[in-house]
Design a protein around this motif. Structure first.
Motif, PDB file in Angstrom:
ATOM      1  N   ARG A 202       0.720  -1.225   0.037  1.00 43.59           N
ATOM      2  CA  ARG A 202      -0.096   0.162  -0.185  1.00 43.59           C
ATOM      3  C   ARG A 202       0.942   1.337  -0.107  1.00 43.59           C
ATOM      4  N   ARG A 203       1.766   1.362   0.727  1.00 44.59           N
ATOM      5  CA  ARG A 203       2.886   2.336   1.020  1.00 44.59           C
ATOM      6  C   ARG A 203       3.566   2.666  -0.564  1.00 44.59           C
ATOM      7  N   THR A 204       4.008   1.296  -1.105  1.00 42.81           N
ATOM      8  CA  THR A 204       4.451   1.769  -2.550  1.00 42.81           C
ATOM      9  C   THR A 204       3.556   2.320  -3.624  1.00 42.81           C
ATOM     10  N   VAL A 205       2.286   1.828  -3.355  1.00 42.22           N
ATOM     11  CA  VAL A 205       1.285   2.432  -4.346  1.00 42.22           C
ATOM     12  C   VAL A 205       1.086   4.102  -4.151  1.00 42.22           C
ATOM     13  N   VAL A 206       0.882   4.381  -2.875  1.00 41.51           N
ATOM     14  CA  VAL A 206       0.807   5.731  -2.548  1.00 41.51           C
ATOM     15  C   VAL A 206       2.081   6.418  -3.007  1.00 41.51           C
ATOM     16  N   GLU A 207       3.208   6.011  -2.511  1.00 44.77           N
ATOM     17  CA  GLU A 207       4.548   6.653  -2.826  1.00 44.77           C
ATOM     18  C   GLU A 207       4.500   7.053  -4.281  1.00 44.77           C
ATOM     19  N   ALA A 208       4.208   5.939  -4.765  1.00 42.91           N
ATOM     20  CA  ALA A 208       4.552   6.212  -6.273  1.00 42.91           C
ATOM     21  C   ALA A 208       3.534   7.205  -6.831  1.00 42.91           C
ATOM     22  N   VAL A 209       2.323   7.190  -6.630  1.00 39.77           N
ATOM     23  CA  VAL A 209       1.336   8.412  -7.045  1.00 39.77           C
ATOM     24  C   VAL A 209       1.894   9.633  -6.482  1.00 39.77           C
ATOM     25  N   GLN A 210       2.233   9.864  -5.431  1.00 42.81           N
ATOM     26  CA  GLN A 210       2.702  11.390  -4.746  1.00 42.81           C
ATOM     27  C   GLN A 210       3.964  11.537  -5.398  1.00 42.81           C
ATOM     28  N   ASP A 211       4.983  10.566  -5.780  1.00 46.18           N
ATOM     29  CA  ASP A 211       6.101  10.757  -6.323  1.00 46.18           C
ATOM     30  C   ASP A 211       5.879  11.374  -7.869  1.00 46.18           C
ATOM     31  N   HIS A 212       4.902  10.813  -8.424  1.00 44.88           N
ATOM     32  CA  HIS A 212       4.459  11.197  -9.955  1.00 44.88           C
ATOM     33  C   HIS A 212       4.384  12.848  -9.879  1.00 44.88           C
ATOM     34  N   PHE A 213       3.285  13.350  -9.016  1.00 43.15           N
ATOM     35  CA  PHE A 213       2.683  14.572  -9.001  1.00 43.15           C
ATOM     36  C   PHE A 213       3.711  15.503  -8.272  1.00 43.15           C
ATOM     37  N   ASN A 214       4.524  14.935  -7.335  1.00 39.42           N
ATOM     38  CA  ASN A 214       5.696  15.934  -6.918  1.00 39.42           C
ATOM     39  C   ASN A 214       6.723  16.444  -7.503  1.00 39.42           C
ATOM     40  N   SER A 215       6.985  15.284  -8.789  1.00 43.53           N
ATOM     41  CA  SER A 215       7.966  15.526  -9.706  1.00 43.53           C
ATOM     42  C   SER A 215       7.838  16.528 -10.709  1.00 43.53           C
ATOM     43  N   GLN A 216       6.312  17.042 -10.869  1.00 44.87           N
ATOM     44  CA  GLN A 216       5.980  17.729 -11.987  1.00 44.87           C
ATOM     45  C   GLN A 216       6.191  19.323 -11.702  1.00 44.87           C
TER      46      GLN A 216
END
Length: 421
Positions: free
Chosen positions: A407-421
Motif C-alpha cells: 500500500r505504501r508503494t502504491v501511494v508513494e508512487a502516486v505522490q512521487d509522480h505529481f511531486n516531480s511535476q
C-alpha cells in the motif's frame, strides 16, 4: 472471448494462486500483469511483507486449504458436474443476498444471458444499459435476441445516470427493461431506476458481477431488482474459478433460468430427457460450487480488507490532484476496483509501472465505441460522461492480499509522480 492467462503456482504455505487475467463474467477485465502475487489470508494488510517478486499486482486471487480439500472431496465422490454441491451453493448465496432463489451458471455472461431469457426478452426488443462496462453486459442482451440501448453514466459513480435514462425513455417506446451495472463494487442508483421502471412497466436486471456484498441502505445487491447476476471469475471479490449466478425473489424467473441453463429441461426434472424449451448447457460444476461455498464464507473478510485498503488510499491521496472514488450516502462500496481519475492518466500509469505497481484501465473504450457495436442503433450516440471516464480512469491495486508495504508503494508512487511535476 480472449484467452485468459493462468497461474497455478502455490507457495510453501497454505494458499494457492488461481487465474490472472479476467476476460469473462458480466463486468470483467483483463489483467495487464504478467503474473499474480502469492497471497496470504484476507486481512494481510497488517503484515509488512510484500509480494514475492516485489511487484504490486492489480489482482491476487487465492484459495485456502479448505477449498482445495472440498474440491478433493468432490473429485473423490465422482459427481463432478452439476449436483448437490451446486444446490447448496445456490441456497447459501441466495441467503447471503437476502434473495429467495439462486441459479448457478458457468460464468457471469451466461448468468446474464439466462436471466434475460428468463425475463422473456424477444427478438429486437430494446434493453437499456450502461456504455461504461465490460462488453459482456451488452453482449448478453444481443445474445438473448435483444437490442442494447445506451444511456450515459453519472460522472462521479460511473453507474447509469437516472436522468439520462429518463431522457432515453421519453424518446423511445421500445424499451422493455433496464440492465444497470453496479460498477467497481458500487451499486447503481436503484431507487430511482426502479421508480422509472415502475413508471414505464420495465423489468430491472442488476449486473452485479463486480459487486458481491455491495449495499444500499442495508439491502444487498442481488435483491434490488427483478433479478441480478454475479460473476465468480478469479479476480472478483469471491471466485469459483469460473462461474456465475442469477438471484431473484421470483419463482417463475428462477425456474425458467434453471431450465435454460440445463438444455431447456423442466426445472423439477433435472436429469430427464424431457426438454420443454430451448436451452443451453450453462451449468456450474460441482467443483466450482465447492470452491464457491468456501469463498462465500470468507467474502465478508475479503470485502472488509478491500474497504480498509480503500480507506487508506482515500486518506493518503487526499492532497494529491486525483479524483478518488465517490460513495453516496447510504451506499456500501466493496471495491472490486479502486478507481481514480486524472487527466494525466497514461503518464501516471507509466510512473506506477516504473515503481513496480500494476494498474488497470477499466474501460478504455466505451461499449458503444467498440467495433462490434458499429451497427447497433445507439452506437453513434454521444455519451460524454462515459467517453470522458474512458480517457481518465485508472484502477489501483486494492485486493485483500496487499501488505502494508504494498500500500505504501502504491501511494508513494502516486505522490512521487505529481511531486516531480
Amino acid at each position: 472471448m480472449t484467452d485468459e492467462h493462468t497461474d497455478t503456482g502455490t507457495d510453501s504455505g497454505t494458499e494457492s494462486n488461481v487465474g490472472a487475467a479476467e476476460t469473462d463474467g458480466g463486468v470483467a477485465e483483463t489483467d495487464p500483469s504478467d503474473g499474480e502475487a502469492v497471497v496470504e489470508d484476507a486481512g494481510s494488510t497488517d503484515s509488512d511483507e510484500s509480494t514475492v517478486d516485489d511487484t504490486v499486482s492489480i489482482a491476487a486471487p487465492e484459495l485456502s486449504d479448505d477449498a482445495l480439500e472440498r474440491v478433493d472431496s468432490v473429485l473423490e465422490s465422482g459427481m463432478l458436474a452439476d449436483g448437490p454441491e451446486v444446490r447448496r451453493f445456490e441456497e447459501e448465496f441466495a441467503d447471503y443476498c437476502d434473495a429467495e432463489r439462486a441459479v448457478a451458471t458457468s460464468n457471469g455472461t451466461t448468468a446474464l444471458h439466462a436471466a434475460l431469457e428468463a425475463l422473456g426478452v424477444e427478438d429486437g426488443q430494446a434493453v437499456l444499459t450502461s456504455p461504461f462496462s465490460f462488453v459482456a453486459s451488452a453482449n448478453a442482451i444481443r445474445l438473448a435476441g435483444g437490442k442494447p440501448v445506451f444511456a450515459d453514466i453519472d460522472p462521479e459513480t460511473y453507474t447509469l445516470d437516472p436522468d439520462a435514462v429518463e431522457a432515453v425513455l421519453e424518446e423511445r417506446d421500445d424499451v422493455v427493461g433496464l440492465l444497470p451495472v453496479h460498477l467497481y463494487g458500487l451499486a447503481a442508483d436503484m431507487d430511482r431506476l426502479n421508480d422509472l421502471a415502475d413508471e414505464h412497466d420495465l423489468f430491472v436486471l442488476e449486473d452485479a458481477c463486480q459487486s458481491h456484498g455491495a449495499e444500499i441502505d442495508g439491502e444487498r445487491a442481488g435483491a434490488l431488482g427483478d433479478a441480478a447476476c454475479f460473476s465468480f471469475y478469479p479476480t472478483k471479490n469471491m471466485t469459483t474459478g469460473e462461474g456465475g449466478i442469477v438471484t431473484t425473489d421470483r419463482d417463475d424467473l428462477a425456474d425458467r433460468a434453471a431450465g435454460y441453463v440445463n438444455h431447456g429441461r423442466d426445472a423439477g426434472e433435472g436429469g430427464s430427457y424431457e426438454h420443454v424449451a430451448l436451452g443451453h448447457n450453462f451449468r456450474m460444476t460441482s467443483m466450482a460450487g465447492a470452491i464457491g461455498r468456501e469463498q462465500l464464507e470468507r467474502l465478508p473478510a475479503f470485502n472488509e480488507a478491500r474497504r480498509e485498503n480503500a480507506a487508506y488510499y482515500d486518506e493518503q491521496l487526499a492532497d494529491v490532484p486525483v479524483e478518488t472514488p465517490t460513495v453516496p450516502e447510504g451506499y456500501r462500496h466493496v471495491y472490486h476496483q479502486y478507481t481514480i481519475r486524472t487527466d494525466d492518466r497514461d503518464a501516471l500509469a507509466a510512473t506506477l509501472d516504473d515503481h513496480g505497481v500494476d494498474t488497470g484501465i477499466y474501460y478504455g473504450t466505451p461499449i458503444h465505441r467498440q467495433p462490434a457495436y458499429e451497427t447497433v442503433s445507439t452506437a453513434a450516440a454521444t455519451l460524454p460522461n462515459a467517453e470522458r471516464a474512458a480517457e481518465t480512469v485508472l484502477s489501483l491495486p486494492v485486493h485483500p492480499g496487499l501488505s502494508e508495504r504494498d500500500r505504501r508503494t502504491v501511494v508513494e508512487a502516486v505522490q512521487d509522480h505529481f511531486n516531480s511535476q
